[in-house]
Design a protein around this motif. Structure first.
Motif, PDB file in Angstrom:
ATOM      1  N   LEU A  75       4.406   6.612  -1.530  1.00 23.70           N
ATOM      2  CA  LEU A  75       3.100   5.733  -1.030  1.00 23.70           C
ATOM      3  C   LEU A  75       3.759   4.458  -1.795  1.00 23.70           C
ATOM      4  CD1 LEU A  75       1.122   5.543   1.008  1.00 23.70           C
ATOM      5  CD2 LEU A  75      -0.474   6.156  -0.580  1.00 23.70           C
ATOM      6  N   VAL A  76       3.625   3.298  -0.429  1.00 23.32           N
ATOM      7  CA  VAL A  76       4.102   2.381  -0.987  1.00 23.32           C
ATOM      8  C   VAL A  76       2.797   1.055  -0.106  1.00 23.32           C
ATOM      9  CG1 VAL A  76       6.139   2.295  -2.048  1.00 23.32           C
ATOM     10  CG2 VAL A  76       5.473   1.471   0.773  1.00 23.32           C
ATOM     11  N   TYR A  77       2.730   1.685   0.851  1.00 28.43           N
ATOM     12  CA  TYR A  77       0.900   0.582   1.035  1.00 28.43           C
ATOM     13  C   TYR A  77      -0.379   1.217   2.227  1.00 28.43           C
ATOM     14  CZ  TYR A  77      -1.811  -3.173   3.196  1.00 28.43           C
ATOM     15  OH  TYR A  77      -2.742  -4.240   3.575  1.00 28.43           O
ATOM     16  N   GLN A  78      -1.204   1.548   1.854  1.00 29.36           N
ATOM     17  CA  GLN A  78      -1.833   2.775   2.762  1.00 29.36           C
ATOM     18  C   GLN A  78      -3.492   1.644   2.242  1.00 29.36           C
ATOM     19  OE1 GLN A  78      -3.616   6.054   1.197  1.00 29.36           O
ATOM     20  NE2 GLN A  78      -3.977   5.772  -0.847  1.00 29.36           N
ATOM     21  N   LYS A  79      -4.311   1.271   3.624  1.00 29.02           N
ATOM     22  CA  LYS A  79      -5.625   0.591   3.509  1.00 29.02           C
ATOM     23  C   LYS A  79      -6.425   0.880   2.782  1.00 29.02           C
ATOM     24  CE  LYS A  79      -9.010   3.587   5.886  1.00 29.02           C
ATOM     25  NZ  LYS A  79     -10.342   4.042   6.875  1.00 29.02           N
ATOM     26  N   SER A  80      -7.210   0.047   1.863  1.00 30.50           N
ATOM     27  CA  SER A  80      -7.898  -0.271   0.845  1.00 30.50           C
ATOM     28  C   SER A  80      -8.428   1.254   0.185  1.00 30.50           C
ATOM     29  CB  SER A  80      -8.649  -1.259   0.599  1.00 30.50           C
ATOM     30  OG  SER A  80      -9.595  -0.829  -1.362  1.00 30.50           O
ATOM     31  N   VAL A 115      -8.055  -7.298  10.109  1.00 32.12           N
ATOM     32  CA  VAL A 115      -7.021  -7.919   9.266  1.00 32.12           C
ATOM     33  C   VAL A 115      -7.417  -8.612   7.866  1.00 32.12           C
ATOM     34  CG1 VAL A 115      -4.803  -9.170   8.601  1.00 32.12           C
ATOM     35  CG2 VAL A 115      -4.692  -7.923  10.558  1.00 32.12           C
ATOM     36  N   VAL A 116      -8.529  -9.817   8.608  1.00 34.58           N
ATOM     37  CA  VAL A 116      -9.159 -10.068   7.342  1.00 34.58           C
ATOM     38  C   VAL A 116     -10.366  -9.069   5.941  1.00 34.58           C
ATOM     39  CG1 VAL A 116     -10.391 -12.138   6.654  1.00 34.58           C
ATOM     40  CG2 VAL A 116      -8.741 -12.174   8.793  1.00 34.58           C
ATOM     41  N   VAL A 117     -10.335  -8.226   7.144  1.00 37.85           N
ATOM     42  CA  VAL A 117     -11.827  -7.403   6.061  1.00 37.85           C
ATOM     43  C   VAL A 117     -10.722  -6.962   5.156  1.00 37.85           C
ATOM     44  CG1 VAL A 117     -13.319  -5.073   6.925  1.00 37.85           C
ATOM     45  CG2 VAL A 117     -13.219  -7.715   8.317  1.00 37.85           C
ATOM     46  N   ARG A 118      -9.840  -6.445   5.830  1.00 39.42           N
ATOM     47  CA  ARG A 118      -8.863  -5.238   5.168  1.00 39.42           C
ATOM     48  C   ARG A 118      -7.900  -5.989   3.500  1.00 39.42           C
ATOM     49  NH1 ARG A 118      -4.798  -3.519   5.629  1.00 39.42           N
ATOM     50  NH2 ARG A 118      -3.952  -4.732   7.565  1.00 39.42           N
ATOM     51  N   THR A 119      -8.296  -7.622   4.031  1.00 40.27           N
ATOM     52  CA  THR A 119      -6.712  -8.228   2.940  1.00 40.27           C
ATOM     53  C   THR A 119      -8.431  -8.276   2.113  1.00 40.27           C
ATOM     54  OG1 THR A 119      -6.028  -9.019   4.519  1.00 40.27           O
ATOM     55  CG2 THR A 119      -6.009  -9.931   2.230  1.00 40.27           C
ATOM     56  N   ILE A 120      -9.695  -8.464   2.463  1.00 40.67           N
ATOM     57  CA  ILE A 120     -10.916  -8.670   1.204  1.00 40.67           C
ATOM     58  C   ILE A 120     -10.761  -7.924   0.666  1.00 40.67           C
ATOM     59  CG2 ILE A 120     -13.044  -8.850   1.017  1.00 40.67           C
ATOM     60  CD1 ILE A 120     -13.297 -10.556   3.591  1.00 40.67           C
ATOM     61  N   ALA A 121     -10.812  -6.228   1.026  1.00 39.58           N
ATOM     62  CA  ALA A 121     -10.894  -5.043  -0.024  1.00 39.58           C
ATOM     63  C   ALA A 121     -10.095  -5.168  -0.798  1.00 39.58           C
ATOM     64  CB  ALA A 121     -11.498  -3.991   1.307  1.00 39.58           C
ATOM     65  N   PHE A 142     -18.370  -0.964   7.238  1.00 44.66           N
ATOM     66  CA  PHE A 142     -16.684  -0.728   6.440  1.00 44.66           C
ATOM     67  C   PHE A 142     -16.458  -0.644   5.139  1.00 44.66           C
ATOM     68  CE2 PHE A 142     -16.420  -3.571  11.075  1.00 44.66           C
ATOM     69  CZ  PHE A 142     -16.869  -2.057  11.484  1.00 44.66           C
ATOM     70  N   TYR A 143     -17.053  -1.217   4.509  1.00 44.29           N
ATOM     71  CA  TYR A 143     -17.218  -1.610   2.855  1.00 44.29           C
ATOM     72  C   TYR A 143     -16.986  -0.060   2.256  1.00 44.29           C
ATOM     73  CZ  TYR A 143     -14.824  -6.080   3.700  1.00 44.29           C
ATOM     74  OH  TYR A 143     -14.215  -7.131   4.300  1.00 44.29           O
ATOM     75  N   LYS A 144     -16.909   0.303   1.163  1.00 39.97           N
ATOM     76  CA  LYS A 144     -17.188   0.852   0.314  1.00 39.97           C
ATOM     77  C   LYS A 144     -18.002   0.270  -0.960  1.00 39.97           C
ATOM     78  CE  LYS A 144     -14.984   5.609   1.228  1.00 39.97           C
ATOM     79  NZ  LYS A 144     -13.434   6.135   0.166  1.00 39.97           N
ATOM     80  N   PHE A 145     -18.591  -0.784  -0.726  1.00 46.72           N
ATOM     81  CA  PHE A 145     -19.787  -1.272  -1.793  1.00 46.72           C
ATOM     82  C   PHE A 145     -20.322  -1.843  -1.029  1.00 46.72           C
ATOM     83  CE2 PHE A 145     -15.608  -3.817  -0.734  1.00 46.72           C
ATOM     84  CZ  PHE A 145     -16.440  -5.600   0.148  1.00 46.72           C
ATOM     85  N   ASP A 146     -21.740  -2.796  -2.438  1.00 50.46           N
ATOM     86  CA  ASP A 146     -22.602  -3.164  -1.529  1.00 50.46           C
ATOM     87  C   ASP A 146     -22.466  -4.400  -0.291  1.00 50.46           C
ATOM     88  OD1 ASP A 146     -24.376  -1.370  -3.163  1.00 50.46           O
ATOM     89  OD2 ASP A 146     -24.355  -2.985  -4.438  1.00 50.46           O
ATOM     90  N   VAL A 147     -23.515  -4.320   0.534  1.00 48.98           N
ATOM     91  CA  VAL A 147     -23.139  -5.116   1.628  1.00 48.98           C
ATOM     92  C   VAL A 147     -23.912  -5.542   2.386  1.00 48.98           C
ATOM     93  CG1 VAL A 147     -22.348  -6.279   3.628  1.00 48.98           C
ATOM     94  CG2 VAL A 147     -20.889  -4.541   2.283  1.00 48.98           C
ATOM     95  N   VAL A 148     -25.222  -6.122   2.465  1.00 51.12           N
ATOM     96  CA  VAL A 148     -25.995  -7.286   3.006  1.00 51.12           C
ATOM     97  C   VAL A 148     -25.919  -8.158   4.897  1.00 51.12           C
ATOM     98  CG1 VAL A 148     -27.961  -9.141   2.883  1.00 51.12           C
ATOM     99  CG2 VAL A 148     -27.293  -7.569   0.601  1.00 51.12           C
ATOM    100  N   LYS A 189       0.004 -14.710   2.356  1.00 55.54           N
ATOM    101  CA  LYS A 189      -0.991 -15.812   1.746  1.00 55.54           C
ATOM    102  C   LYS A 189      -2.138 -16.229   1.727  1.00 55.54           C
ATOM    103  CE  LYS A 189       3.130 -19.352   3.963  1.00 55.54           C
ATOM    104  NZ  LYS A 189       3.548 -20.131   4.644  1.00 55.54           N
ATOM    105  N   LEU A 190      -2.685 -15.439   2.574  1.00 56.58           N
ATOM    106  CA  LEU A 190      -4.212 -15.323   2.791  1.00 56.58           C
ATOM    107  C   LEU A 190      -5.070 -14.722   2.029  1.00 56.58           C
ATOM    108  CD1 LEU A 190      -6.993 -14.767   3.871  1.00 56.58           C
ATOM    109  CD2 LEU A 190      -6.180 -13.245   5.619  1.00 56.58           C
ATOM    110  N   LYS A 191      -3.471 -13.194   1.155  1.00 59.91           N
ATOM    111  CA  LYS A 191      -4.026 -12.788  -0.007  1.00 59.91           C
ATOM    112  C   LYS A 191      -4.621 -13.101  -1.171  1.00 59.91           C
ATOM    113  CE  LYS A 191      -3.515  -8.274  -1.589  1.00 59.91           C
ATOM    114  NZ  LYS A 191      -2.315  -6.781  -1.693  1.00 59.91           N
ATOM    115  N   LYS A 192      -3.579 -14.307  -1.152  1.00 59.13           N
ATOM    116  CA  LYS A 192      -3.292 -15.059  -2.122  1.00 59.13           C
ATOM    117  C   LYS A 192      -4.599 -16.040  -3.028  1.00 59.13           C
ATOM    118  CE  LYS A 192       1.722 -15.086  -3.748  1.00 59.13           C
ATOM    119  NZ  LYS A 192       2.707 -15.814  -3.508  1.00 59.13           N
ATOM    120  N   ALA A 193      -5.114 -16.007  -1.422  1.00 62.79           N
ATOM    121  CA  ALA A 193      -5.859 -17.238  -1.139  1.00 62.79           C
ATOM    122  C   ALA A 193      -7.210 -16.681  -1.614  1.00 62.79           C
ATOM    123  CB  ALA A 193      -6.076 -18.074  -0.421  1.00 62.79           C
ATOM    124  N   LEU A 194      -7.119 -15.630  -0.962  1.00 63.51           N
ATOM    125  CA  LEU A 194      -8.591 -14.843  -1.202  1.00 63.51           C
ATOM    126  C   LEU A 194      -8.845 -14.279  -3.020  1.00 63.51           C
ATOM    127  CD1 LEU A 194      -8.714 -11.906   2.011  1.00 63.51           C
ATOM    128  CD2 LEU A 194     -10.642 -14.154   1.259  1.00 63.51           C
TER     129      LEU A 194
END
Lengths: 264, 76, 357
Positions: free
Chosen positions: A12-17, A35-41, A68-74, A195-200
């Motif tokens: 396995l080399v890639y799966q969603k976070s 894509v952005v939501v996933r990349t943040i995760a 969508f996230y398994k961490f705290d969200v407001v 590139k976005l991932k690096k920026a985040l």
């Protein structure tokens, strides 16, 4: 060798976070939001900060982030993400706080909250999705809607004489002293997503290092709102949106690095 | 010579058929299914599995995160 | 422990009491006649005393949403404002109520509508207890009538807010905010060391993550949320009604008044009693939940011939009094508007006129 011989846990080399829940995104097929939501995760997972993060999802297509996230969200009122982020960050300054805002939220109804949070140098990450339209409500004109672009509230195209000009807000925010990092990306190719991932990652590290406000804008598509197929929407975005909203860093390490002669 | 071989698994029930992975895949591995899933979408699948290098581009571009990628090295 | 006395303005008492109640944060925006609240917090450097965060927001809209954020993390947070500012906050207050977040709101109210005046008024009664913002929600509302109560209601307000996971409003007015009285300062209590399980302050390892929202797309689900909210409000109505009765035991006529005007009316009943009239004063301390049962009971007494609502508005609380009295006895009204405050004699004479005494 057949696929079934390759599909093994050790390969396995890639799966969603693992920080993504099993909920299906509310986004339309091909929407850049996903894509952005996933990349943040992915960034939060890789930094190992999921126990120390609070995300803020204001009204718009971003509103269901908490599903969508398994961490705290407001969830926040429309436009108020940066005020809510301020309220949170000030009482738990050791935690990571990020907002996820659309163009209507950040650049129309929430302009004051955004501007002043940035001006105070709130030590937060602002992720800004600019697709030039109100997606959630069905494709109305956004502050970032391009000149001549058709939406349901400017069906004959945005007439700048009566409807104002497309608001290129991040270069304005970059000029505020409290802002440390401003960069603009897209998610229409794998290279751009990387590139976005690096920026985040940079943005969250800035927060860790208490540098002030980091803003990551993503110029994205809204194929439903634009009335195009996902692929055609991305092509249209490259041809039209990037002219008004060129990709690249605007402010790095507290210094403006963009060419001020670029369209702004 | 060692050769890189890849494969993808698509969560076909959650695929929305946007086809961004199809145009992103340089090896032209991915096709869209004839049948539709329960939401009515044609879903992505490995139409040409031999060509997959496991580059992960399709998974990275997938808005819905429905693609997992596997990769291995084969010695000739 | 020895009591600490101090001569203070109502606004200063709010601020000092907030520090002493162990508040974690104050977010606000200047507006007359409550500006001294934030000025005091800054002047005494609340942060150096308890670590309390004090931040001046760019607007009331922003301030209330900062409150929303801090409240979502389970911290004790408050804001104070005055009528036009509270109007601006109304959207955020509805969100706080919808997301069931505890916080303390203070309205040092002034005359409206519009920019109105900066003088005391009670014209925000409806806004406070009948909604203000959108949706079926209630604010547990405390109405102080002295600087002492301004101070005492802060810690109590926080505790009620956390007990019910609901915003608590202290509805005072410009007179209470500006006037000075000697008060006993509340004792300093520690800030929170632990936060509620629902608080979104970073999911601890091994725990379910949390989220805060007031959104439900499915009406079936959202009706359930509303039913749960209503059950909570019924619990408040059963448990949290507060009021004060002065000289009501033998009273034939009863003035009903809250806040600063109840202080003035207290003098009016003294004047009337000196002339042989049996007048009592009923002071609701919680405006929501309203002391409906208690007023009904008074109206059922044979000796009671009438009630009169005295308010600094055009007649707002009188509607709740009439709902409680249900036609058993006549309910009169006397009010001054737009920041004007009546003298005890004016109220006394209004009572005589109303009931032909």
């Amino acid at each position: 060798m057949e696929a079934k011989d390759i599909i093994k846990p050790e390969n396995l080399v890639y799966q969603k976070s693992r920080l993504m829940s099993d909920a299906t995104f509310n986004f339309c097929p091909g929407c850049g939001h996903g894509v952005v939501v996933r990349t943040i995760a992915e960034v939060i997972e890789e930094m190992g900060i999921e126990h120390d993060v609070v995300g803020i999802s204001p009204v718009g297509c971003s509103v269901f982030l908490y599903d969508f996230y398994k961490f705290d969200v407001v969830e926040a009122a429309h436009g108020r993400a940066c005020a809510v982020a301020t309220g949170i960050k000030r009482v738990i300054p050791e935690k990571y706080v990020f907002t996820y805002q659309g163009d209507g939220d950040l650049a129309a109804i929430g302009t004051a909250e955004t501007m002043h949070a940035c001006n105070r140098g709130e030590n937060i990450v602002i992720v800004f999705i600019n697709n030039g339209i109100y997606g959630m409500t069905g494709g109305q004109m956004a502050p970032t809607t391009l000149e001549g672009m058709k939406t349901t509230t400017c069906p004959r195209g945005r007439d700048v004489k009566t409807m104002g000009y497309p608001l290129n807000i991040t270069p304005l925010l970059a000029q505020l002293d409290g802002v440390h990092y401003v960069t603009r990306h897209s998610v229409h190719t794998p290279a751009n997503v990387r590139k976005l991932k690096k920026a985040l990652r940079q943005a969250f590290e800035n927060q860790r290092d208490k540098k002030g406000t980091s803003i990551v804008e993503v110029v994205s598509n809204c194929n439903s709102g634009w009335g195009l197929s996902p692929k055609a929407a991305n092509d249209w975005m490259v041809e039209n949106m990037f002219k008004k909203y060129p990709l690249g860093d605007m402010k790095v390490d507290g210094k403006i690095v963009m060419d001020m002669n670029l369209p702004r | 010579m060692a050769k890189i071989k890849g494969a993808i698994v698509v969560d076909s029930e959650r695929c929305k058929g946007c086809e961004l992975c199809v145009s992103t895949c340089l090896q032209q591995v991915i096709g869209m299914s004839e049948p539709v899933n329960s939401k009515g979408y044609h879903y992505a699948y490995m139409a040409n599995p031999e060509a997959c290098t496991g580059c992960t581009n399709c998974a990275i571009i997938c808005p819905d995160g429905v693609i997992s990628v596997y990769r291995t090295k084969i010695e000739d | 422990m020895e009591k600490e006395f101090k001569l203070m303005k109502g606004n200063e008492a709010i601020a000092e009491a907030a520090i002493r109640a162990g508040a974690d944060a104050f977010y606000g925006y200047p507006i007359t006649p409550q500006t001294e609240v934030m000025e005091y917090l800054m002047e005494v450097d609340a942060e150096s005393r308890t670590g309390m965060v004090v931040l001046q927001a760019e607007s009331e809209v922003s301030a209330i949403n900062m409150v929303y954020g801090a409240a979502a993390t389970g911290h004790r947070v408050l804001t104070s404002s005055s009528s036009p500012g509270i109007s601006l906050m109304s959207e955020g207050i509805s969100y706080l109520a919808g997301a069931e977040l505890p916080c303390l709101l203070i309205n040092v109210s002034r005359g409206g509508p519009g920019l109105g005046t900066i003088q005391p008024s009670q014209a925000d009664y409806f806004q406070t207890v009948k909604g203000g913002g959108h949706g079926d929600y209630k604010l547990l509302t405390l109405a102080p009538s002295s600087v002492q109560e301004m101070a005492d209601f802060i810690a109590e307000g926080f505790d009620l807010a956390f007990k019910y996971r609901n915003p608590v409003m202290i509805l005072s007015d410009g007179a209470l905010g500006q006037m000075m009285e000697k008060i006993v300062l509340p004792e300093q209590r520690p800030r929170l060391a632990e936060y509620p399980d629902w608080a979104t302050n970073g999911t601890p390892e091994g725990k379910e993550r949390r989220f805060v929202t007031s959104l439900n797309l499915l009406p079936q689900q959202h009706e359930m949320v509303n039913i749960r909210l209503q059950e909570k409000y019924r619990a408040m109505e059963a448990e949290e009604v507060r009021y004060e009765m002065i000289d009501c035991e033998d009273a034939e006529y009863i003035i009903v008044a809250f806040g600063i005007i109840a202080r003035i009316a207290q003098k009016s009943i003294e004047l009337a009693r000196a002339k042989g009239h049996k007048i009592g004063l009923f002071r609701p301390i919680t405006l929501y939940p309203f002391p409906t049962k208690e007023i009904t009971a008074l109206a059922e007494e044979n000796r009671v011939k009438g009630l009169m609502s005295v308010e600094l508005n055009a007649g707002q609380m009188i509607e709740d009094i009439r709902l409680a009295v249900e036609g058993r006895k006549p309910v009169g009204f006397f009010g001054r508007l737009g920041g004007m405050v009546p003298s005890p004699e004016e109220i006394e004479n209004a009572l005589y006129k109303e009931f032909n005494l």
